[in-house]
Scaffold this motif. Structure first.
Motif, PDB file in Angstrom:
ATOM      1  N   LEU A 222      27.113  27.961  38.506  1.00  0.00           N
ATOM      2  CA  LEU A 222      27.298  29.314  37.994  1.00  0.00           C
ATOM      3  C   LEU A 222      28.408  30.084  38.688  1.00  0.00           C
ATOM      4  O   LEU A 222      28.951  31.044  38.121  1.00  0.00           O
ATOM      5  N   TRP A 223      28.764  29.691  39.902  1.00  0.00           N
ATOM      6  CA  TRP A 223      29.912  30.325  40.555  1.00  0.00           C
ATOM      7  C   TRP A 223      31.210  30.028  39.803  1.00  0.00           C
ATOM      8  O   TRP A 223      32.152  30.813  39.827  1.00  0.00           O
ATOM      9  N   LEU A 379      45.627  38.854  42.899  1.00  0.00           N
ATOM     10  CA  LEU A 379      44.595  38.155  43.651  1.00  0.00           C
ATOM     11  C   LEU A 379      43.513  39.141  44.086  1.00  0.00           C
ATOM     12  O   LEU A 379      43.804  40.292  44.424  1.00  0.00           O
ATOM     13  N   GLY A 380      42.248  38.677  44.064  1.00  0.00           N
ATOM     14  CA  GLY A 380      41.138  39.488  44.553  1.00  0.00           C
ATOM     15  C   GLY A 380      40.417  40.277  43.486  1.00  0.00           C
ATOM     16  O   GLY A 380      39.494  41.037  43.798  1.00  0.00           O
ATOM     17  N   LEU A 381      40.800  40.086  42.212  1.00  0.00           N
ATOM     18  CA  LEU A 381      40.153  40.826  41.135  1.00  0.00           C
ATOM     19  C   LEU A 381      38.906  40.097  40.657  1.00  0.00           C
ATOM     20  O   LEU A 381      38.846  38.866  40.695  1.00  0.00           O
ATOM     21  N   ARG A 386      37.007  32.921  37.928  1.00  0.00           N
ATOM     22  CA  ARG A 386      35.611  32.501  37.840  1.00  0.00           C
ATOM     23  C   ARG A 386      34.714  33.609  38.379  1.00  0.00           C
ATOM     24  O   ARG A 386      35.200  34.625  38.888  1.00  0.00           O
ATOM     25  N   ARG A 387      33.424  33.367  38.318  1.00  0.00           N
ATOM     26  CA  ARG A 387      32.463  34.358  38.798  1.00  0.00           C
ATOM     27  C   ARG A 387      32.654  34.677  40.275  1.00  0.00           C
ATOM     28  O   ARG A 387      32.489  35.808  40.718  1.00  0.00           O
ATOM     29  N   GLY A 394      35.329  32.900  47.346  1.00  0.00           N
ATOM     30  CA  GLY A 394      35.970  32.688  46.057  1.00  0.00           C
ATOM     31  C   GLY A 394      37.433  33.066  46.063  1.00  0.00           C
ATOM     32  O   GLY A 394      38.263  32.383  45.449  1.00  0.00           O
ATOM     33  N   VAL A 395      37.767  34.146  46.753  1.00  0.00           N
ATOM     34  CA  VAL A 395      39.162  34.584  46.776  1.00  0.00           C
ATOM     35  C   VAL A 395      40.024  33.563  47.521  1.00  0.00           C
ATOM     36  O   VAL A 395      41.206  33.391  47.220  1.00  0.00           O
ATOM     37  N   TRP A 396      39.434  32.848  48.479  1.00  0.00           N
ATOM     38  CA  TRP A 396      40.171  31.807  49.210  1.00  0.00           C
ATOM     39  C   TRP A 396      40.613  30.698  48.263  1.00  0.00           C
ATOM     40  O   TRP A 396      41.751  30.214  48.320  1.00  0.00           O
TER      41      TRP A 396
END
Length: 419
Positions: A222-223, A379-381, A386-387, A394-396
């Motif tokens: 789900l991520w 970046l970072g939105l 993805r979720r 996730g941002v990495w």
């Protein structure tokens, strides 16, 4: 005299989690770059949130892969100042080129040559590429229904720090996502009479059958969901790491003393009016909660995993009085409500970025952060790819993808014909 212009391959705007992640990947690729930050590194974690805030995910998960949190247990929810310290240490570890105290005033596409002219408070840059890593939490949003009156104290959740800053009296918290519900809970525990206005929401379990919900989102895939479900673009997620991490249960909060009300509709003559949708919203949140338990049980069975059963997790408390007889209006003076806190989210501001990378609503046009304007990246939105895009880990991964695209573009431009 001619203005001194600094030349740089890639300029990253913002040194929060997104900018730091971007710098790490560009450093690994040996791409010359610079990170500009108008405040301190990870400033939003230090001063943009309330005093008791902790990370919403446990330390083993809510981090970058290349460094663990020091002096924290894996299942601990790290306090906000320690999160900021983590990013500062990360910058030092990779010797990232970060300049703080530099505000970007404008970015313009160069005419007649590649790249962008970037005007800042500390001079002008000529950058071949630009990564906007300013994140989604730029401008606090207070709805138009907020009354313009000095009769009571109003702040956005971005300005809330602790109960002591508020005048004596009751509090109405509007918005029951992670911020609103944690602030309301803290205020109620401090002895305040609190009314919490909540709309549609998702309500995941904090833990289930011995695993945190971030683990369940991972193994269930789900991520990595690439787009939000239709109709849920603006649904908030009620989850918290406060008090060691606990599933948010609105019925339990009502038993604790919170007065739950539906969505806030209007203010008129000192009276606030609410939609009659409280029970509907809570029941829908319960279904979201139970559906994740169902998927977790199915996964355990299908994969023969030995995890303890937890049937009590499906036991829901009885509907509290505020659901059986919902409050549809409150006279603020009669109820001694002296403060309204708007936990109603944020919007972005890209007035400084004067390039063709936005739609008619001034929202970034991009695919996985690669914008419609060549050389500009976001970046970072939330839901960038993805979720998990707006979370630390996730941002990495989003930054890694964007760094790879930058490397590819540099290779094309470095190509020399052998003819």
């Amino acid at each position: 005299m001619e203005e001194n212009i600094r030349e740089i391959d890639t300029l990253i705007i913002g040194a929060g989690q997104a900018g730091v992640a971007m710098s790490e990947h560009l450093t690994r690729h040996e791409v010359p770059h610079l990170v500009l930050e108008k405040n301190r590194i990870a400033e939003a974690w230090r001063t943009g949130r309330w005093d008791s805030l902790v990370a919403n995910g446990p330390a083993w998960h809510d981090r970058f892969p290349s460094m663990e949190f020091p002096n924290n247990q894996p299942d601990q929810f790290v306090p906000k100042d320690q999160v900021a310290n983590y990013f500062e240490a990360y910058v030092d570890k990779f010797k990232m080129p970060v300049e703080t105290g530099v505000e970007v005033l404008s970015v313009d596409r160069n005419q007649g040559k590649r790249g962008f002219t970037v005007t800042t408070s500390k001079g002008v840059f000529n950058a071949q590429r630009l990564v906007s890593a300013t994140g989604p939490f730029q401008i606090p949003v207070i709805p138009a229904i907020a009354p313009k009156t000095p009769a009571f104290y109003q702040i956005h959740s971005a300005k809330y720090r602790n109960p002591e800053q508020l005048p004596e009296g009751g509090v109405l918290v509007v918005g029951a996502g992670s911020s609103g519900v944690q602030i309301a809970d803290e205020l109620q525990r401090s002895g305040r009479k609190v009314h919490l206005s909540l709309g549609p929401h998702d309500r995941p379990p904090r833990t289930y059958r011995g695993r945190d919900f971030v683990w369940w989102l991972g193994v269930l895939g789900l991520w990595d969901v690439a787009a939000n479900e239709p109709g849920k673009e603006h649904v908030t997620i009620a989850v918290s790491g406060a008090h060691g991490g606990k599933t948010i249960d609105f019925r339990e909060l009502a038993q604790q003393g919170l007065n739950l009300v539906g969505r806030t509709q209007s203010f008129k003559d000192g009276v606030v009016h609410f939609s009659n949708d409280l029970t509907k919203n809570i029941n829908a949140g319960d279904q979201n909660y139970l559906s994740l338990l169902d998927r977790a049980d199915q996964y355990i069975t299908a994969n023969a995993i030995d995890l303890p059963e937890e049937p009590e997790a499906r036991n829901l408390l009885a509907d509290p009085e505020c659901m059986l007889n919902p409050t549809l209006s409150l006279d603020l003076q009669a109820e001694n409500i002296t403060t309204v806190i708007w936990a109603t989210g944020y919007t972005t501001n890209y007035d400084w970025l004067k390039v063709d990378a936005f739609d008619d609503n001034n929202q970034p046009q991009h695919h996985r952060g690669v914008s419609s304007e060549p050389g500009v990246y976001f970046l970072g939105l939330p839901w960038l790819s993805r979720r998990g895009s707006s979370f630390i880990w996730g941002v990495w991964h989003d930054a890694k993808y964007i760094a790879d695209q930058i490397v590819i573009q540099r290779q094309y431009l470095q190509y020399q014909s052998k003819d």
